[in-house]
Structures are given as structure tokens and as C-alpha cells.
Design a protein around this motif. Structure first.
Motif, PDB file in Angstrom:
ATOM      1  N   LYS A 126       1.323   1.024  -1.262  1.00 15.36           N
ATOM      2  CA  LYS A 126       1.435   0.514   0.110  1.00 15.36           C
ATOM      3  C   LYS A 126       2.441  -0.629   0.212  1.00 15.36           C
ATOM      4  N   ASP A 151      -3.648   6.073   0.650  1.00 19.55           N
ATOM      5  CA  ASP A 151      -4.608   5.021   0.986  1.00 19.55           C
ATOM      6  C   ASP A 151      -5.708   5.678   1.833  1.00 19.55           C
ATOM      7  N   SER A 152      -6.970   5.448   1.469  1.00 22.76           N
ATOM      8  CA  SER A 152      -8.047   6.250   2.078  1.00 22.76           C
ATOM      9  C   SER A 152      -8.090   6.084   3.602  1.00 22.76           C
ATOM     10  N   GLU A 153      -7.810   4.871   4.093  1.00 21.10           N
ATOM     11  CA  GLU A 153      -7.844   4.627   5.545  1.00 21.10           C
ATOM     12  C   GLU A 153      -6.745   5.422   6.247  1.00 21.10           C
ATOM     13  N   ASN A 223      -5.794  -6.981   1.396  1.00 22.25           N
ATOM     14  CA  ASN A 223      -5.599  -5.529   1.341  1.00 22.25           C
ATOM     15  C   ASN A 223      -5.622  -4.919   2.743  1.00 22.25           C
ATOM     16  N   LYS A 224      -6.574  -5.351   3.561  1.00 16.86           N
ATOM     17  CA  LYS A 224      -6.637  -4.783   4.922  1.00 16.86           C
ATOM     18  C   LYS A 224      -5.433  -5.220   5.731  1.00 16.86           C
ATOM     19  N   GLU A 227      -2.686  -3.132   4.858  1.00 22.16           N
ATOM     20  CA  GLU A 227      -2.914  -1.797   5.440  1.00 22.16           C
ATOM     21  C   GLU A 227      -2.599  -1.749   6.936  1.00 22.16           C
TER      22      GLU A 227
HETATM   23 MG    MG Z   1      -7.305   1.374   1.411  1.00 22.79          MG
END
Ligand code: MG
Ligand code: NDP
Length: 393
Positions: A126, A151-153, A223-224, A227
Motif C-alpha cells: 500500500k 489489502d482486505s478492506e 495503517n487505516k 488505507e
Molecule cells: Mg488492511
């Protein structure tokens, strides 16, 4: 069915190993061309024995020599080293598909090389999009690459958006996207106790097993923040239409809110093999070795809004996105330096956000119109962060 020919960058890491786990379940679909590691030479040797890649890449000449010795004379795998070898295996003509799973700014060049070569690009790294989002997306478009989020999101959002989303938010009736976040290990800890946090405590994530850098980022919620910036570039959504919702169970991996009031989400057990398998086989579906979600056993799903006072890094990321230009590259570089210092015992956990915030304030946010601009901002921010960290010590 034509086999996909894969280069897996960062094969010795958490995402790399999960990718190889899925790949090994479907030998009729995938062939491994290159595996790359950095310092974990023994682990890479073991992976080379299992997957027999044509090329393996490591950090430097001495790691390469050790790997050649471990593999023995007559091994099928050619051993290379250094950043240019990473770019080469990311763009080699034999390769159809690249898993970009190197951690941090170190992954930018090879991720971009894969985009420029028009590959099917599975992007876990990312930080590449955070640093150089506009350039990166331009390269993907110009070369006709297929960019699939790992990235899972973002993978969840990709799955919840209509096909043809490229036409833009408004044409598709999308109101906003909502990234879910677990809140990490310190979601309920007393804020004034965070100065004593150790690296192992910060890396003990309640739901996911990940590399140490992203684990610390999850604990600070940087991290968020990264993201949010990643989503801005992947989906062309302005920051004010990207929300964050804390969801400690990590079952709903993110959501898309539509104008008619519908909310579409993707759910599953927290196991990165699901988004990896999705991107590997897209638009088909293959088994990933992930156990089925048992909602009755989960029992209850809970949600809360994030608190910027507890998680200042999240707010800093929104500010960097708002500032534009090279601000996100500065944010990312300062964060990488601060996290490395924390993991090395040289910076207190609760000073990560202060370090990043200070660097961001000092930085002049130039336009990010060339890779040179981005790399300059990265270098300046690292220098400023190191000075601050030294002053804290
Ligand atoms: Mg993630
Ligand atoms: P790890 O630390 O587990 O693995 C990192 C990989 O990158 C290793 O193969 C490592 O090699 C290699 N590497 C490290 N430094 C360099 C360098 N300077 N040059 C070349 N290669 C290098 O990280 P993760 O797998 O957790 O994360 C990888 C990426 O995926 C990150 O960008 C992260 O944000 C993202 N991601 C990860 C998730 C997860 O669940 N783990 C979830 C979502 C995104 P070696 O170990 O041999 O030294």
C-alpha cells in the motif's frame, strides 16, 4: 486455461507465504517464475525447493552467495540480487501476474515496474500508492495493467462496487465508502499508559497475524490512515467520502454506501488468503483454504467511531491527503522511520504520532508530478524524522 506465470515480490513475508499457500492448492492454474526475499535467505531457499522458480532475488551479493550455496550446484533457480533485479522480475516478458508484497517504500520501484509493464498486478504494498498514487494510477492506465487490491478492506470494496466503477462515483450511485478497522491491540487501553508499550505488545494483533511494520501501524491506526489514502487512489474517491468505522471482530472487511441507502459489504474470517485468492483468480473464484464464516459462533458484530485523540495518526493521514502533492510521501517516510525506531527500541510508542506530525508540519508539500519529486520528499522526511528521534533519545 492458460496458466498464470507469477513473480511474487516479498515471498518470505506474511503476504508472500499466504500467496504461495493458495498457489500450491492450484498447480493447474499457476506457475512460479520468480520469488524474492531480502534477508531471510534460509526461508527463501526452502521456498525455492518447494516451488522451483526460474529466478530468486535477495538483498545483496553476500545473501545471493549464501542462497546459491544452500540450493547447491545444478539448481534450476538462478539467484540475483538488488533493486534492479526486483524491477526485472516484476516486468519480465514471461510474467503475467505480479504479487507486490514488499513492505514499505522499498516496494515502490518494483510495483511501478509491474504497472508500467502492463501486468496483472496484485498490490499488497500500500505504501507505493500512498507515496505516488497519482503517478501510479497514471502508469496503470497508460500501460493497460490490471490493478487488483490485496489489502482486505480495498479488496472488500472492490467486491462491493459495481463492475465499471471506473466511470466514477456519481455515475454508479455511490455515496461513500467505509473502511472498517479492528482498532488494534490498544483500542481500550488507557491513553496515558501507551508510553510503556513494547514492540511485542504492539505486534500482538487481536485478529490478524502480519509483518511487524504493519502490525505497529495497526496499533497506531496509521495503517487505516494509509488505507484511506490508498482508497483515494484505487477508487478515485475524495477523502471526505471515505469513512472509517471501528469494528473489533474484523468480520466485515469494508462497505460501500449507495445513494438509495443500500450498503454492500464483504464478510469473511480474517484470513488474507481470501483476498489473495480473489485477486489471483478474478473474475472467477477458487478455494483458498479458509474456513467458512460461522456467524452464529461469532454471535455479535459491534461498531464504534474512531477517536482521533487516541489515534492521532489517523487524523494526520487525512491531513496529508487534504494537503496533497508530496505530503502523503512525507507522512509515509516519517512513519517508516518512526516505526523502525520503535521496533529497534529507540523511540517510545506514544511518540510515533508526534514524530510524524512534526515532520509533516515542517515539510513543504511540493507537487508530486514526477517520481523524483516523491523520492526527494521521502528522503527529506526521513532525514527530519531521524533528527527528531535522535532528539527524543
Ligand atoms: Mg488492511
Ligand atoms: P513482512 O514484513 O511479513 O514481509 C515483507 C517482505 O518484504 C519480506 O519478504 C521481506 O524480505 C521483504 N523486504 C523487506 N525489506 C525489503 C527491501 N528493502 N527490499 C526488498 N524486499 C524487502 O510484511 P507483510 O507481508 O506483512 O506486508 C507486506 C505488504 O503487504 C506491506 O506493504 C503491508 O502493508 C501489506 N499488507 C499486509 C497485510 C498482512 O496481513 N500481512 C495485510 C494488508 C496489507 P525478508 O523477510 O526476506 O527480509
Amino acid at each position: 486455461m492458460n496458466k498464470q506465470v507469477l513473480s511474487i515480490l516479498g515471498a518470505t513475508g506474511s503476504i508472500g507465504l499466504s500467496t504461495l499457500d493458495v498457489v500450491a492448492r492450484h498447480p493447474e492454474r499457476f506457475e512460479v517464475f520468480a520469488l524474492t526475499g531480502h534477508r531471510q535467505v534460509e526461508k527463501l531457499a526452502e521456498l525455492c525447493r518447494q516451488h522451483a522458480p526460474r529466478i530468486a532475488v535477495v538483498a545483496g551479493a553476500s545473501e545471493a552467495q549464501t542462497l546459491r550455496e544452500l540450493l547447491g550446484a545444478g539448481a534450476r533457480t538462478e539467484v540475483l540480487h538488488g533493486a534492479s533485479a526486483l524491477d526485472m522480475v516484476a516486468s519480465a516478458p514471461e510474467v503475467t501476474t505480479v504479487m507486490a508484497a514488499i513492505v514499505g517504500a522499498a516496494g515502490l520501484s518494483s510495483s511501478l515496474a509491474a504497472a508500467r509493464a502492463g501486468k496483472r498486478l496484485l498490490l499488497a504494498n500500500k505504501e507505493a500508492l500512498v507515496m505516488a498514487g497519482e503517478l501510479f494510477i497514471d502508469a496503470v492506465r497508460a500501460a493497460g495493467a490490471t490493478l487488483l487490491p490485496i489489502d482486505s478492506e480495498h479488496n472488500a470494496i472492490f467486491q462491493s462496487l459495481p463492475a465499471g466503477f471506473d466511470y466514477g462515483l456519481n455515475q454508479c450511485g455511490v455515496r461513500r465508502i467505509v473502511l472498517t478497522a479492528s482498532g488494534g491491540p490498544f483500542r481500550t487501553a488507557a491513553v496515558d499508559s501507551l508510553h510503556t508499550v513494547t514492540p511485542d505488545q504492539a505486534c500482538a494483533h487481536p485478529n490478524w497475524v502480519m509483518g511487524r511494520k504493519i502490525s505497529v501501524d495497526s496499533a497506531t491506526m496509521m495503517n487505516k490512515g494509509l488505507e484511506v489514502i490508498e482508497a483515494r487512489w484505487l477508487f478515485g474517491v475524495p477523502g471526505e467520502r471515505i469513512g472509517v468505522l471501528i469494528h473489533p471482530e474484523s468480520v466485515i472487511h469494508s462497505m460501500v454506501e449507495y445513494d438509495d441507502g443500500s450498503v454492500l459489504a464483504q464478510l469473511g474470517n480474517p484470513d488474507m488468503r481470501t483476498p489473495i485468492a480473489h485477486a489471483l483468480s478474478y473474475p472467477q473464484r477458487i478455494s483458498a483454504g479458509v474456513s467458512p464464516l460461522n456467524l452464529a459462533k461469532v454471535g455479535r458484530l459491534t461498531f464504534e467511531d474512531p477517536d482521533f485523540r487516541r489515534f492521532p495518526c489517523l487524523q494526520l493521514a487525512y491531513q496529508a491527503l487534504q494537503a496533497g502533492g508530496t505530503a502523503a510521501a512525507s507522512l509515509n517516510a516519517a512513519n517508516e522511520e518512526a516505526v523502525a525506531a520503535f521496533l529497534g527500541g529507540k523511540l517510545r510508542f506514544d511518540r510515533i504520532a508526534g514524530t510524524v506530525g512534526e515532520v509533516l508540519e515542517q515539510a513543504s508539500h511540493a507537487s508530486a508530478s514526477s517520481l523524483g519529486d516523491v523520492l526527494d520528499a521521502d528522503a527529506r522526511a526521513r532525514h527530519a524524522a531521524r533528527e527528531l528521534i535522535r532528539a527524543y533519545a
